[in-house]
Design a protein around this motif. Structure first.
Motif, PDB file in Angstrom:
ATOM      1  N   PRO A  51     -24.961  18.985  51.359  1.00 37.74           N
ATOM      2  CA  PRO A  51     -25.022  19.117  52.395  1.00 37.74           C
ATOM      3  C   PRO A  51     -26.002  19.010  53.161  1.00 37.74           C
ATOM      4  CG  PRO A  51     -25.796  21.175  50.758  1.00 37.74           C
ATOM      5  CD  PRO A  51     -25.203  20.395  50.134  1.00 37.74           C
ATOM      6  N   ASN A  52     -27.148  18.439  53.082  1.00 39.19           N
ATOM      7  CA  ASN A  52     -27.492  18.203  54.840  1.00 39.19           C
ATOM      8  C   ASN A  52     -27.437  17.846  54.731  1.00 39.19           C
ATOM      9  OD1 ASN A  52     -28.376  21.640  54.564  1.00 39.19           O
ATOM     10  ND2 ASN A  52     -29.972  20.140  53.207  1.00 39.19           N
ATOM     11  N   ASP A  53     -26.181  15.659  53.521  1.00 39.92           N
ATOM     12  CA  ASP A  53     -26.427  14.609  53.819  1.00 39.92           C
ATOM     13  C   ASP A  53     -25.599  14.403  55.247  1.00 39.92           C
ATOM     14  OD1 ASP A  53     -26.319  12.079  53.821  1.00 39.92           O
ATOM     15  OD2 ASP A  53     -24.839  11.766  52.185  1.00 39.92           O
ATOM     16  N   GLY A  54     -25.824  13.739  56.292  1.00 43.53           N
ATOM     17  CA  GLY A  54     -25.074  13.444  57.746  1.00 43.53           C
ATOM     18  C   GLY A  54     -25.915  13.307  58.948  1.00 43.53           C
ATOM     19  N   ALA A  55     -25.119  12.734  59.880  1.00 48.64           N
ATOM     20  CA  ALA A  55     -26.014  12.760  61.209  1.00 48.64           C
ATOM     21  C   ALA A  55     -26.537  13.615  61.838  1.00 48.64           C
ATOM     22  CB  ALA A  55     -25.119  12.223  62.341  1.00 48.64           C
ATOM     23  N   ALA A  56     -26.255  14.988  61.170  1.00 44.33           N
ATOM     24  CA  ALA A  56     -26.331  16.775  62.526  1.00 44.33           C
ATOM     25  C   ALA A  56     -28.282  16.638  62.046  1.00 44.33           C
ATOM     26  CB  ALA A  56     -25.507  17.724  61.510  1.00 44.33           C
ATOM     27  N   GLN A  57     -28.584  15.980  60.696  1.00 41.70           N
ATOM     28  CA  GLN A  57     -29.899  16.438  59.764  1.00 41.70           C
ATOM     29  C   GLN A  57     -30.247  14.809  60.301  1.00 41.70           C
ATOM     30  OE1 GLN A  57     -30.836  18.732  59.263  1.00 41.70           O
ATOM     31  NE2 GLN A  57     -28.258  20.031  59.183  1.00 41.70           N
ATOM     32  N   ALA A  58     -30.360  14.702  61.057  1.00 41.74           N
ATOM     33  CA  ALA A  58     -31.682  13.216  61.535  1.00 41.74           C
ATOM     34  C   ALA A  58     -31.863  12.948  62.433  1.00 41.74           C
ATOM     35  CB  ALA A  58     -30.262  11.844  62.144  1.00 41.74           C
ATOM     36  N   GLY A  59     -32.653  14.384  62.864  1.00 41.35           N
ATOM     37  CA  GLY A  59     -33.432  14.628  63.746  1.00 41.35           C
ATOM     38  C   GLY A  59     -33.211  14.512  65.479  1.00 41.35           C
ATOM     39  N   PRO A  60     -34.057  14.291  66.296  1.00 41.20           N
ATOM     40  CA  PRO A  60     -33.365  14.095  67.643  1.00 41.20           C
ATOM     41  C   PRO A  60     -33.711  12.366  68.051  1.00 41.20           C
ATOM     42  CG  PRO A  60     -36.293  14.730  67.361  1.00 41.20           C
ATOM     43  CD  PRO A  60     -35.525  15.106  65.329  1.00 41.20           C
ATOM     44  N   VAL A  61     -32.502  12.889  69.450  1.00 39.47           N
ATOM     45  CA  VAL A  61     -31.880  11.498  69.737  1.00 39.47           C
ATOM     46  C   VAL A  61     -33.127  11.345  69.918  1.00 39.47           C
ATOM     47  CG1 VAL A  61     -30.574  10.400  70.774  1.00 39.47           C
ATOM     48  CG2 VAL A  61     -29.701  12.167  69.148  1.00 39.47           C
ATOM     49  N   PHE A  62     -33.503   9.668  70.450  1.00 39.61           N
ATOM     50  CA  PHE A  62     -34.961   8.990  71.361  1.00 39.61           C
ATOM     51  C   PHE A  62     -34.004   7.775  71.783  1.00 39.61           C
ATOM     52  CE2 PHE A  62     -38.761   8.783  73.404  1.00 39.61           C
ATOM     53  CZ  PHE A  62     -38.714  10.263  73.627  1.00 39.61           C
ATOM     54  N   PHE A  63     -35.281   7.299  72.493  1.00 40.89           N
ATOM     55  CA  PHE A  63     -34.692   5.859  72.727  1.00 40.89           C
ATOM     56  C   PHE A  63     -35.327   4.848  72.044  1.00 40.89           C
ATOM     57  CE2 PHE A  63     -34.882   9.022  76.622  1.00 40.89           C
ATOM     58  CZ  PHE A  63     -33.395   8.254  77.296  1.00 40.89           C
ATOM     59  N   HIS A  64     -34.381   3.519  71.746  1.00 44.58           N
ATOM     60  CA  HIS A  64     -35.439   2.426  71.484  1.00 44.58           C
ATOM     61  C   HIS A  64     -36.090   1.384  72.055  1.00 44.58           C
ATOM     62  CE1 HIS A  64     -32.738   3.339  67.965  1.00 44.58           C
ATOM     63  NE2 HIS A  64     -31.855   3.654  68.648  1.00 44.58           N
ATOM     64  N   ARG A  65     -37.692   0.930  71.845  1.00 46.48           N
ATOM     65  CA  ARG A  65     -37.991   0.436  72.696  1.00 46.48           C
ATOM     66  C   ARG A  65     -37.108  -0.383  73.699  1.00 46.48           C
ATOM     67  NH1 ARG A  65     -43.399  -2.162  71.053  1.00 46.48           N
ATOM     68  NH2 ARG A  65     -43.184  -0.334  69.324  1.00 46.48           N
ATOM     69  N   ARG A  66     -36.130  -1.210  73.182  1.00 43.63           N
ATOM     70  CA  ARG A  66     -35.666  -2.360  74.615  1.00 43.63           C
ATOM     71  C   ARG A  66     -34.738  -1.357  75.539  1.00 43.63           C
ATOM     72  NH1 ARG A  66     -30.410  -3.245  75.282  1.00 43.63           N
ATOM     73  NH2 ARG A  66     -29.797  -5.009  76.602  1.00 43.63           N
ATOM     74  N   GLU A  67     -34.663  -0.067  74.977  1.00 45.96           N
ATOM     75  CA  GLU A  67     -33.303   0.598  76.016  1.00 45.96           C
ATOM     76  C   GLU A  67     -34.720   1.089  76.596  1.00 45.96           C
ATOM     77  OE1 GLU A  67     -30.340   1.960  72.847  1.00 45.96           O
ATOM     78  OE2 GLU A  67     -32.529   3.883  73.447  1.00 45.96           O
ATOM     79  N   LEU A  68     -36.007   1.948  76.140  1.00 48.11           N
ATOM     80  CA  LEU A  68     -36.694   1.638  77.480  1.00 48.11           C
ATOM     81  C   LEU A  68     -37.345   1.323  77.711  1.00 48.11           C
ATOM     82  CD1 LEU A  68     -37.929   5.061  77.605  1.00 48.11           C
ATOM     83  CD2 LEU A  68     -40.217   4.255  75.676  1.00 48.11           C
ATOM     84  N   ASP A  69     -37.688   0.622  77.667  1.00 47.67           N
ATOM     85  CA  ASP A  69     -37.965  -1.191  78.456  1.00 47.67           C
ATOM     86  C   ASP A  69     -36.850  -1.154  79.678  1.00 47.67           C
ATOM     87  OD1 ASP A  69     -39.964  -3.210  79.051  1.00 47.67           O
ATOM     88  OD2 ASP A  69     -37.497  -4.310  78.798  1.00 47.67           O
ATOM     89  N   LEU A  70     -35.792  -1.295  79.640  1.00 50.67           N
ATOM     90  CA  LEU A  70     -34.578  -1.522  80.432  1.00 50.67           C
ATOM     91  C   LEU A  70     -34.859  -0.102  81.395  1.00 50.67           C
ATOM     92  CD1 LEU A  70     -31.352  -2.896  79.028  1.00 50.67           C
ATOM     93  CD2 LEU A  70     -33.303  -4.232  79.777  1.00 50.67           C
TER      94      LEU A  70
END
Length: 118
Positions: free
Chosen positions: A12-31
């Protein structure tokens, strides 16, 4: 009984909902920080804040510390296949630009197309 804290696959804990908070990747943050630096150098922006939530990562920019954000750059991975995961949102909550590619969405801040109005 295993001492491993990882739940079994397919549970029941399998899936994207339990993946943790969304954050920026290094390349995205650089832009994003390149645009931020350009706007700071122009004297338009003075502060920023970043936060990662369960469904969205947000980079907010401020004209003055303590004010409401002038613009928010949002990443919502759940919208990638629909409108696109990236959005630039104005001070009044209106979506100024949305898309699948961050560099295209950030073009809303190009000096040729965009003027900050006080």
């Amino acid at each position: 009984m295993s001492l491993d804290a990882t739940p079994p696959a397919g549970g029941p804990n399998d899936g994207a909902a339990q993946a943790g908070p969304v954050f920026f990747h290094r390349r995205e943050l650089d832009l994003i920080l390149r645009v931020y630096g350009r706007m700071v150098a122009a004297g338009e922006w003075r502060d920023y804040a970043m936060i990662g939530h369960k469904e969205v990562a947000e980079f907010a920019v401020f004209r003055r510390s303590g004010d409401a954000p002038a613009y928010r750059i949002e990443k919502r991975p759940a919208l990638q296949t629909r409108q696109g995961q990236w959005a630039v949102i104005g001070e009044g909550g209106q979506i100024l630009k949305r898309g699948r590619e961050l560099d295209q969405v950030l073009r809303v801040f190009d000096s040729r197309r965009f003027q900050v109005v006080e």
